[in-house]
Design an enzyme around this catalytic site. Structure first.
Site, PDB file in Angstrom:
ATOM      1  N   ASP A  35       5.957 -16.826  81.651  1.00 32.72           N
ATOM      2  CA  ASP A  35       5.050 -16.987  82.798  1.00 32.72           C
ATOM      3  C   ASP A  35       5.748 -17.862  83.844  1.00 32.72           C
ATOM      4  O   ASP A  35       6.277 -18.927  83.499  1.00 32.72           O
ATOM      5  CB  ASP A  35       3.733 -17.633  82.327  1.00 32.72           C
ATOM      6  CG  ASP A  35       2.643 -17.532  83.366  1.00 32.72           C
ATOM      7  OD1 ASP A  35       2.867 -17.977  84.512  1.00 32.72           O
ATOM      8  OD2 ASP A  35       1.569 -17.025  83.049  1.00 32.72           O
ATOM      9  N   GLN A  98      -9.072 -13.691  85.802  1.00 33.63           N
ATOM     10  CA  GLN A  98      -7.924 -12.774  85.829  1.00 33.63           C
ATOM     11  C   GLN A  98      -7.371 -12.648  87.249  1.00 33.63           C
ATOM     12  O   GLN A  98      -8.127 -12.494  88.216  1.00 33.63           O
ATOM     13  CB  GLN A  98      -8.333 -11.384  85.309  1.00 33.63           C
ATOM     14  CG  GLN A  98      -7.134 -10.450  85.150  1.00 33.63           C
ATOM     15  CD  GLN A  98      -7.500  -9.082  84.567  1.00 33.63           C
ATOM     16  OE1 GLN A  98      -8.683  -8.755  84.412  1.00 33.63           O
ATOM     17  NE2 GLN A  98      -6.495  -8.291  84.268  1.00 33.63           N
ATOM     18  N   HIS A 104      -2.805  -8.458  79.591  1.00 34.84           N
ATOM     19  CA  HIS A 104      -1.796  -9.374  79.049  1.00 34.84           C
ATOM     20  C   HIS A 104      -2.465 -10.491  78.270  1.00 34.84           C
ATOM     21  O   HIS A 104      -3.601 -10.849  78.538  1.00 34.84           O
ATOM     22  CB  HIS A 104      -0.918  -9.949  80.164  1.00 34.84           C
ATOM     23  CG  HIS A 104      -1.692 -10.615  81.255  1.00 34.84           C
ATOM     24  ND1 HIS A 104      -2.297  -9.909  82.271  1.00 34.84           N
ATOM     25  CD2 HIS A 104      -1.978 -11.920  81.483  1.00 34.84           C
ATOM     26  CE1 HIS A 104      -2.915 -10.753  83.088  1.00 34.84           C
ATOM     27  NE2 HIS A 104      -2.741 -11.974  82.613  1.00 34.84           N
ATOM     28  N   PHE A 105      -1.699 -11.014  77.317  1.00 39.55           N
ATOM     29  CA  PHE A 105      -2.139 -12.167  76.523  1.00 39.55           C
ATOM     30  C   PHE A 105      -1.214 -13.335  76.849  1.00 39.55           C
ATOM     31  O   PHE A 105       0.007 -13.185  76.814  1.00 39.55           O
ATOM     32  CB  PHE A 105      -2.056 -11.856  75.018  1.00 39.55           C
ATOM     33  CG  PHE A 105      -3.086 -10.868  74.557  1.00 39.55           C
ATOM     34  CD1 PHE A 105      -2.907  -9.501  74.754  1.00 39.55           C
ATOM     35  CD2 PHE A 105      -4.251 -11.297  73.925  1.00 39.55           C
ATOM     36  CE1 PHE A 105      -3.866  -8.587  74.344  1.00 39.55           C
ATOM     37  CE2 PHE A 105      -5.213 -10.385  73.507  1.00 39.55           C
ATOM     38  CZ  PHE A 105      -5.024  -9.032  73.721  1.00 39.55           C
ATOM     39  N   HIS A 106      -1.801 -14.485  77.160  1.00 38.85           N
ATOM     40  CA  HIS A 106      -1.036 -15.706  77.371  1.00 38.85           C
ATOM     41  C   HIS A 106      -0.774 -16.373  76.025  1.00 38.85           C
ATOM     42  O   HIS A 106      -1.695 -16.508  75.213  1.00 38.85           O
ATOM     43  CB  HIS A 106      -1.842 -16.708  78.211  1.00 38.85           C
ATOM     44  CG  HIS A 106      -2.158 -16.254  79.598  1.00 38.85           C
ATOM     45  ND1 HIS A 106      -1.497 -16.731  80.703  1.00 38.85           N
ATOM     46  CD2 HIS A 106      -3.086 -15.377  80.067  1.00 38.85           C
ATOM     47  CE1 HIS A 106      -1.999 -16.182  81.798  1.00 38.85           C
ATOM     48  NE2 HIS A 106      -2.966 -15.349  81.433  1.00 38.85           N
TER      49      HIS A 106
HETATM   50  P1  AMP Z   1      -4.140 -13.928  84.708  1.00 40.07           P
HETATM   51  O1  AMP Z   1      -4.167 -12.541  85.297  1.00 40.07           O
HETATM   52  O2  AMP Z   1      -5.069 -14.818  85.455  1.00 40.07           O
HETATM   53  O3  AMP Z   1      -4.369 -13.941  83.240  1.00 40.07           O
HETATM   54  O4  AMP Z   1      -2.754 -14.582  84.914  1.00 40.07           O
HETATM   55  C1  AMP Z   1      -1.615 -13.962  85.363  1.00 40.07           C
HETATM   56  C2  AMP Z   1      -0.467 -14.855  84.977  1.00 40.07           C
HETATM   57  O5  AMP Z   1       0.711 -14.236  85.407  1.00 40.07           O
HETATM   58  C3  AMP Z   1      -0.493 -16.260  85.570  1.00 40.07           C
HETATM   59  O6  AMP Z   1      -0.384 -17.204  84.534  1.00 40.07           O
HETATM   60  C4  AMP Z   1       0.715 -16.278  86.509  1.00 40.07           C
HETATM   61  O7  AMP Z   1       1.346 -17.522  86.515  1.00 40.07           O
HETATM   62  C5  AMP Z   1       1.589 -15.211  85.909  1.00 40.07           C
HETATM   63  N1  AMP Z   1       2.469 -14.511  86.832  1.00 40.07           N
HETATM   64  C6  AMP Z   1       2.194 -14.055  88.071  1.00 40.07           C
HETATM   65  N2  AMP Z   1       3.249 -13.410  88.588  1.00 40.07           N
HETATM   66  C7  AMP Z   1       4.217 -13.443  87.643  1.00 40.07           C
HETATM   67  C8  AMP Z   1       5.552 -12.940  87.569  1.00 40.07           C
HETATM   68  N3  AMP Z   1       6.113 -12.288  88.573  1.00 40.07           N
HETATM   69  N4  AMP Z   1       6.258 -13.166  86.429  1.00 40.07           N
HETATM   70  C9  AMP Z   1       5.708 -13.847  85.402  1.00 40.07           C
HETATM   71  N5  AMP Z   1       4.457 -14.348  85.416  1.00 40.07           N
HETATM   72  C10 AMP Z   1       3.720 -14.148  86.511  1.00 40.07           C
END
Ligand code: AMP
Length: 143
Positions: A35, A98, A104-106
């Site tokens: 991330d 989101q 995706h899974f964090h």
């Molecule tokens: P969410 O959709 O809220 O679960 O989170 C999306 C996640 O993707 C966030 O933690 C961002 O920091 C991350 N993110 C956004 N753009 C990128 C990227 N280009 N590469 C890696 N992570 C990303």
């Protein structure tokens, strides 16, 4: 009407190799990468290759394929970053937090006494991401 899948979302572009990522794992169905705005050291994302907006419209077969990878990355992250725990987060739709609309899974390593950084807070230094990706790759290879 529910929102639909946008094939030009940022994770779809990463999956197609159109924009770079710090990739740490790939198999037939799944990719994992760091991330770029980590909430803690070693924060990674596990993403299915199959298109779905989030958990709500995902094919259950995809969910069955991805959870073992989430487990694998969580175990490797705990070892690589010597974390005390690992938090798994998965948001569905803007009201739930989101921001990128491809499932995706964090995988967020957690450390006793260390508060988590803000969700989509600050861009990490690319050198730190490179080093953390390598540490995670090595731990994944060791499994
Ligand atoms: P969410 O959709 O809220 O679960 O989170 C999306 C996640 O993707 C966030 O933690 C961002 O920091 C991350 N993110 C956004 N753009 C990128 C990227 N280009 N590469 C890696 N992570 C990303």
């Amino acid at each position: 009407m529910s929102a639909s899948y946008d094939p030009d979302n940022i994770f779809a572009k990463i999956l197609r190799g159109e924009i770079p990522s710090h990739r740490v794992y790939e198999d037939e169905h799944t990719v994992a990468f760091m991330d770029v705005m980590p909430q803690s050291t070693g924060h990674a994302l596990v993403v299915p290759k199959a298109a779905s907006r989030n958990l709500l419209d995902a094919d259950p077969a995809v969910l069955a394929q991805i959870l073992p990878v989430v487990q694998k990355v969580a175990i490797a992250a705990k070892a690589a970053f010597k974390s005390d725990g690992v938090l798994i987060i998965q948001y569905n739709e803007p009201a739930a937090g989101q921001t990128v609309f491809h499932l995706h899974f964090h995988v967020v390593p957690r450390f006793e006494g260390q508060p988590m950084r803000k969700h989509t807070g600050t861009m990490e230094n690319p050198e730190v991401l490179t080093a953390n990706a390598e540490a995670l790759r090595q731990a994944l290879r060791g499994r």
